[in-house]
Design an enzyme around this catalytic site. Structure first.
Site, mmCIF file in Angstrom:
data_model
loop_
_atom_site.group_PDB
_atom_site.id
_atom_site.type_symbol
_atom_site.label_atom_id
_atom_site.label_comp_id
_atom_site.label_asym_id
_atom_site.label_seq_id
_atom_site.Cartn_x
_atom_site.Cartn_y
_atom_site.Cartn_z
ATOM 1 C CB CYS A 103 6.706 30.767 39.822
ATOM 2 S SG CYS A 103 6.988 29.330 40.881
ATOM 3 C CE LYS A 142 -0.988 32.961 36.557
ATOM 4 N NZ LYS A 142 -0.360 33.025 37.888
ATOM 5 C CG HIS A 174 -1.393 35.658 41.671
ATOM 6 N ND1 HIS A 174 -0.880 34.404 41.911
ATOM 7 C CD2 HIS A 174 -2.232 35.913 42.699
ATOM 8 C CE1 HIS A 174 -1.398 33.928 43.043
ATOM 9 N NE2 HIS A 174 -2.218 34.841 43.533
ATOM 10 C CG ASN A 214 -4.157 33.652 38.901
ATOM 11 O OD1 ASN A 214 -3.007 33.467 39.280
ATOM 12 N ND2 ASN A 214 -5.087 32.726 39.044
ATOM 13 N NE ARG A 238 -2.145 25.444 44.140
ATOM 14 C CZ ARG A 238 -1.434 26.010 43.176
ATOM 15 N NH1 ARG A 238 -1.950 26.968 42.437
ATOM 16 N NH2 ARG A 238 -0.198 25.612 42.920
#
Length: 334
Positions: A103, A142, A174, A214, A238
């Site tokens: 994040c 992650k 990601h 991801n 999303r």
């Protein structure tokens, strides 16, 4: 030596999962997504270790039995604090504990966790080793492919190697850099280019690990293609929220399961859950806000969204409003 988590299994829930998303993947959203798929792994919103220790634990960690398989994502950078949070979370029965190293928000950076930890792999290794020491279920990570001016081809394999030595056996990548300065969290999900080949290279370099990807996946067909290229799993974000039918309807075919409800069957499956929530004093919009994308791209989708958006926040709104919203869809489809 740290104990290790379970060996990867190509047929596990991680072949398809729904990403942890702040303010979105709450327990109502997860219950809704579970009506599409019995197999995919669902994730909580990120919960900080400090919140688990000091906050309203039942509200933060509580979930329904129907949500399984479900994973808890934690945020933090203090090994002892993360270990304590895991210990407190164990009785809640999650199927996996995940550490957020992806994040990019300012709030997360100020606490020295999230994507900024890509710059501190030794600390991440300490954190996951401490978490594994307290967890009876797999501890996963992650992450991003890198941050700021890092060279992903150099830092990502070194990062994965270090956390693997600490006992991690499952990494969700990601496939974008995170820019810690200059881009908003929303821009960080869209502007840095995707690098799928690098994630595929990580699977080749670490065949003993479960490597999931991801970023940018918006359809089930895309997910299948990435699995066919050798990745162990695909995490959708999303798209699962804005157009859940495109990525979740029929998803259980990945496991050879013929469970494939249509949108109306999903609504019918939600009715008892909604009724129970209302009976406990909950509000309709707390659930239906997650259902607005159910008919995305189909005739009547606008009417479905309008009826629910305008009516679900009103006092006394109940299942009859859901019926009226569905009628708006069916009237257009007739």
């Amino acid at each position: 030596m740290s104990k290790t988590t379970e060996k990867p299994n190509k047929n596990n829930a991680h072949m398809l999962s729904v990403a942890p998303m702040m303010d979105w993947t709450d327990r109502h959203c997860r219950h809704f997504h579970r009506q599409f798929t019995r197999r995919a792994m669902l994730y909580t919103e990120m919960v900080t270790a400090a919140a688990v220790i000091h906050g309203p634990r039942d509200r933060l960690l509580g979930h329904g039995a129907a949500e399984h398989p479900v994973a808890l994502q934690l945020g933090g950078s203090d090994p002892a604090e993360l270990a304590q949070a895991v210990r407190l979370a164990v009785p809640y029965g999650y199927d996996e504990i995940n550490l957020n190293v992806g994040c990019p928000s300012d709030r997360v950076q100020s606490g020295c966790f999230g994507a900024v930890l890509m710059e501190r792999p030794a600390l991440v290794a300490e954190c996951v080793a401490a978490m594994i020491g307290e967890s009876p279920v797999p501890v996963t990570v992650k992450c991003r492919i890198g941050v700021d001016d890092q060279v992903p081809e150099q830092v990502l394999p070194a990062f994965i190697d270090q956390i693997a030595q600490a006992g991690v056996r499952h990494v969700i990548i990601h496939a974008r850099k995170a820019w810690l300065q200059g881009l908003s969290p929303k821009e960080n999900r869209e502007i840095p280019p995707l690098d799928y080949p690098l994630v595929l290279a990580m699977k080749a370099a670490f065949p003993q690990l479960t490597i999931c990807i991801n970023g940018g996946v918006t359809t089930l067909a895309q997910a299948k293609d990435l699995l066919d290229q050798g990745l162990d799993g695909v995490m959708v974000g999303r798209a699962a929220y804005h157009d859940p039918g495109a990525v979740l309807l029929g998803a259980d075919a990945l496991w050879g399961d013929d469970f494939a409800p249509d949108a109306v069957q999903v609504i019918d499956a939600m009715r008892p859950y909604i009724a129970g929530h209302l009976a406990e004093g909950g509000r309709l919009h707390q659930i239906t806000r997650h259902m607005l994308g159910l008919f995305a791209g189909q005739p009547g989708a606008r009417g479905w969204r309008r009826v629910l958006s305008e009516g679900a926040t009103r006092p006394g709104a109940g299942l009859d409003l859901l019926d009226r919203a569905l009628e708006a869809v069916q009237a257009r489809a007739a």
